[in-house]
Motif scaffolding. Structure first.
Motif, PDB file in Angstrom:
ATOM      1  N   VAL A  32      -1.288   1.658  12.942  1.00 25.85           N
ATOM      2  CA  VAL A  32      -1.067   1.109  11.602  1.00 25.85           C
ATOM      3  C   VAL A  32       0.343   1.348  11.070  1.00 25.85           C
ATOM      4  CG1 VAL A  32      -3.512   1.214  10.970  1.00 25.85           C
ATOM      5  CG2 VAL A  32      -2.024   3.129  10.405  1.00 25.85           C
ATOM      6  N   VAL A  33       1.097   2.279  11.671  1.00 24.51           N
ATOM      7  CA  VAL A  33       2.445   2.574  11.187  1.00 24.51           C
ATOM      8  C   VAL A  33       3.436   1.563  11.756  1.00 24.51           C
ATOM      9  CG1 VAL A  33       4.337   4.246  11.162  1.00 24.51           C
ATOM     10  CG2 VAL A  33       1.979   5.031  10.891  1.00 24.51           C
ATOM     11  N   VAL A  34       4.123   0.851  10.879  1.00 28.57           N
ATOM     12  CA  VAL A  34       5.167  -0.094  11.270  1.00 28.57           C
ATOM     13  C   VAL A  34       6.518   0.602  11.261  1.00 28.57           C
ATOM     14  CG1 VAL A  34       6.333  -2.249  10.644  1.00 28.57           C
ATOM     15  CG2 VAL A  34       3.842  -2.062  10.405  1.00 28.57           C
ATOM     16  N   TRP A  70       8.978   7.150   2.680  1.00 30.55           N
ATOM     17  CA  TRP A  70       8.269   5.879   2.637  1.00 30.55           C
ATOM     18  C   TRP A  70       7.628   5.622   3.994  1.00 30.55           C
ATOM     19  CZ3 TRP A  70      10.019   2.519   6.306  1.00 30.55           C
ATOM     20  CH2 TRP A  70      11.281   2.767   6.831  1.00 30.55           C
ATOM     21  N   VAL A  71       6.622   4.780   3.981  1.00 33.55           N
ATOM     22  CA  VAL A  71       5.995   4.326   5.219  1.00 33.55           C
ATOM     23  C   VAL A  71       5.520   2.901   5.000  1.00 33.55           C
ATOM     24  CG1 VAL A  71       3.697   5.251   4.632  1.00 33.55           C
ATOM     25  CG2 VAL A  71       4.302   4.872   7.017  1.00 33.55           C
ATOM     26  N   VAL A  72       5.705   2.068   6.010  1.00 34.62           N
ATOM     27  CA  VAL A  72       5.169   0.710   6.005  1.00 34.62           C
ATOM     28  C   VAL A  72       3.981   0.708   6.963  1.00 34.62           C
ATOM     29  CG1 VAL A  72       5.603  -1.726   6.511  1.00 34.62           C
ATOM     30  CG2 VAL A  72       7.428  -0.319   5.512  1.00 34.62           C
ATOM     31  N   LEU A  73       2.825   0.341   6.440  1.00 34.31           N
ATOM     32  CA  LEU A  73       1.601   0.289   7.236  1.00 34.31           C
ATOM     33  C   LEU A  73       1.147  -1.158   7.377  1.00 34.31           C
ATOM     34  CD1 LEU A  73      -0.457   3.077   5.409  1.00 34.31           C
ATOM     35  CD2 LEU A  73       0.937   3.339   7.469  1.00 34.31           C
ATOM     36  N   GLU A  74       0.577  -1.476   8.506  1.00 34.20           N
ATOM     37  CA  GLU A  74      -0.073  -2.771   8.673  1.00 34.20           C
ATOM     38  C   GLU A  74      -1.562  -2.507   8.743  1.00 34.20           C
ATOM     39  OE1 GLU A  74      -0.033  -6.717  11.509  1.00 34.20           O
ATOM     40  OE2 GLU A  74       1.589  -5.267  11.654  1.00 34.20           O
ATOM     41  N   VAL A  75      -2.250  -2.832   7.636  1.00 26.73           N
ATOM     42  CA  VAL A  75      -3.674  -2.555   7.521  1.00 26.73           C
ATOM     43  C   VAL A  75      -4.423  -3.845   7.210  1.00 26.73           C
ATOM     44  CG1 VAL A  75      -3.374  -0.140   6.840  1.00 26.73           C
ATOM     45  CG2 VAL A  75      -3.394  -1.911   5.093  1.00 26.73           C
ATOM     46  N   LYS A  76      -5.736  -3.782   7.338  1.00 25.81           N
ATOM     47  CA  LYS A  76      -6.558  -4.972   7.128  1.00 25.81           C
ATOM     48  C   LYS A  76      -6.853  -5.254   5.660  1.00 25.81           C
ATOM     49  CE  LYS A  76      -8.845  -4.687  11.605  1.00 25.81           C
ATOM     50  NZ  LYS A  76      -8.420  -3.443  12.216  1.00 25.81           N
ATOM     51  N   SER A  77      -6.732  -4.207   4.826  1.00 29.44           N
ATOM     52  CA  SER A  77      -7.100  -4.394   3.418  1.00 29.44           C
ATOM     53  C   SER A  77      -6.390  -3.370   2.533  1.00 29.44           C
ATOM     54  CB  SER A  77      -8.614  -4.222   3.250  1.00 29.44           C
ATOM     55  OG  SER A  77      -8.993  -2.879   3.516  1.00 29.44           O
ATOM     56  N   LYS A  78      -6.393  -3.669   1.252  1.00 31.58           N
ATOM     57  CA  LYS A  78      -5.865  -2.724   0.273  1.00 31.58           C
ATOM     58  C   LYS A  78      -6.694  -1.439   0.303  1.00 31.58           C
ATOM     59  CE  LYS A  78      -5.006  -2.077  -4.645  1.00 31.58           C
ATOM     60  NZ  LYS A  78      -5.151  -2.670  -5.971  1.00 31.58           N
ATOM     61  N   ALA A  79      -8.015  -1.576   0.479  1.00 32.30           N
ATOM     62  CA  ALA A  79      -8.886  -0.399   0.525  1.00 32.30           C
ATOM     63  C   ALA A  79      -8.480   0.538   1.663  1.00 32.30           C
ATOM     64  CB  ALA A  79     -10.343  -0.832   0.683  1.00 32.30           C
ATOM     65  N   GLU A  80      -8.103  -0.006   2.806  1.00 32.05           N
ATOM     66  CA  GLU A  80      -7.657   0.826   3.917  1.00 32.05           C
ATOM     67  C   GLU A  80      -6.357   1.553   3.565  1.00 32.05           C
ATOM     68  OE1 GLU A  80      -6.680   0.571   8.705  1.00 32.05           O
ATOM     69  OE2 GLU A  80      -7.168  -1.271   7.630  1.00 32.05           O
ATOM     70  N   ALA A  81      -5.434   0.854   2.921  1.00 34.60           N
ATOM     71  CA  ALA A  81      -4.171   1.480   2.501  1.00 34.60           C
ATOM     72  C   ALA A  81      -4.434   2.597   1.497  1.00 34.60           C
ATOM     73  CB  ALA A  81      -3.238   0.430   1.899  1.00 34.60           C
ATOM     74  N   ILE A  84      -5.831   5.696   3.320  1.00 32.21           N
ATOM     75  CA  ILE A  84      -4.789   6.409   4.061  1.00 32.21           C
ATOM     76  C   ILE A  84      -3.906   7.205   3.098  1.00 32.21           C
ATOM     77  CG2 ILE A  84      -2.685   6.088   5.436  1.00 32.21           C
ATOM     78  CD1 ILE A  84      -4.193   3.740   6.830  1.00 32.21           C
ATOM     79  N   ALA A  85      -3.498   6.591   2.004  1.00 34.95           N
ATOM     80  CA  ALA A  85      -2.663   7.286   1.018  1.00 34.95           C
ATOM     81  C   ALA A  85      -3.403   8.467   0.397  1.00 34.95           C
ATOM     82  CB  ALA A  85      -2.199   6.313  -0.059  1.00 34.95           C
ATOM     83  N   ALA A  86      -4.685   8.298   0.122  1.00 29.81           N
ATOM     84  CA  ALA A  86      -5.480   9.384  -0.451  1.00 29.81           C
ATOM     85  C   ALA A  86      -5.571  10.558   0.521  1.00 29.81           C
ATOM     86  CB  ALA A  86      -6.874   8.888  -0.829  1.00 29.81           C
ATOM     87  N   ARG A  87      -5.750  10.277   1.803  1.00 31.70           N
ATOM     88  CA  ARG A  87      -5.775  11.357   2.796  1.00 31.70           C
ATOM     89  C   ARG A  87      -4.440  12.096   2.832  1.00 31.70           C
ATOM     90  NH1 ARG A  87      -7.286   9.789   8.575  1.00 31.70           N
ATOM     91  NH2 ARG A  87      -6.875  12.000   8.842  1.00 31.70           N
ATOM     92  N   PHE A  88      -3.354  11.342   2.773  1.00 31.82           N
ATOM     93  CA  PHE A  88      -2.015  11.935   2.780  1.00 31.82           C
ATOM     94  C   PHE A  88      -1.834  12.869   1.580  1.00 31.82           C
ATOM     95  CE2 PHE A  88       2.525  11.743   1.696  1.00 31.82           C
ATOM     96  CZ  PHE A  88       3.081  12.188   2.884  1.00 31.82           C
ATOM     97  N   MET A  89      -2.243  12.410   0.413  1.00 28.89           N
ATOM     98  CA  MET A  89      -2.103  13.221  -0.790  1.00 28.89           C
ATOM     99  C   MET A  89      -3.007  14.446  -0.732  1.00 28.89           C
ATOM    100  SD  MET A  89       0.252  11.707  -2.389  1.00 28.89           S
ATOM    101  CE  MET A  89       0.236  12.273  -4.071  1.00 28.89           C
ATOM    102  N   LYS A  90      -4.204  14.306  -0.162  1.00 28.65           N
ATOM    103  CA  LYS A  90      -5.144  15.425  -0.035  1.00 28.65           C
ATOM    104  C   LYS A  90      -4.563  16.518   0.851  1.00 28.65           C
ATOM    105  CE  LYS A  90      -9.394  17.159  -0.517  1.00 28.65           C
ATOM    106  NZ  LYS A  90      -9.174  18.571  -0.757  1.00 28.65           N
TER     107      LYS A  90
END
Length: 120
Positions: A32-34, A70-81, A84-90
């Protein structure tokens, strides 16, 4: 991710860097990381007002927040993004404690294909 200027632990905590590194490798393996990178704390701003351009070099003393990376992700949905961001912050809260404050901002990146045939 934005962070409070007073909290310099983010760049100096080896446990945090280890955990963020593990998470980053997981996201890279998942495909998912571009692109990703850090951002310097000073730069240049070019402002256009009333036909004039002004160039101002930083750092800017009045800044209340710092964009640390910053990170550019290629994901299938906003929910997936968001997940991922919530896990990073956790990870940051788990390592630095519940008192740590930060912000992850999710923005969609558009490409030429998003603007129809006139851009292709």
């Amino acid at each position: 991710m934005k962070r409070n200027n007073r909290d310099m632990r983010i760049a100096s905590d080896p446990k945090l860097m280890l955990e963020v590194g593990k998470f980053s490798q997981e996201m890279i393996r998942a495909g998912v990381v571009v692109a990703t990178g850090g951002i310097a704390s000073k730069g240049t701003v070019i402002t256009a007002v009333n036909g004039d351009l002004t160039t101002t070099d930083g750092p800017y003393a009045e800044a209340k927040e710092v964009i640390a990376g910053w990170v550019v992700l290629e994901v299938k949905s906003k929910a997936e993004a968001v997940a991922i961001a919530a896990r990073f912050m956790k990870i940051h809260q788990d390592v630095l404690g519940a008192g740590w404050e930060g912000e992850a901002e999710i923005l969609q990146v558009f490409g030429p294909e998003d603007f129809g045939p006139t851009f292709n």
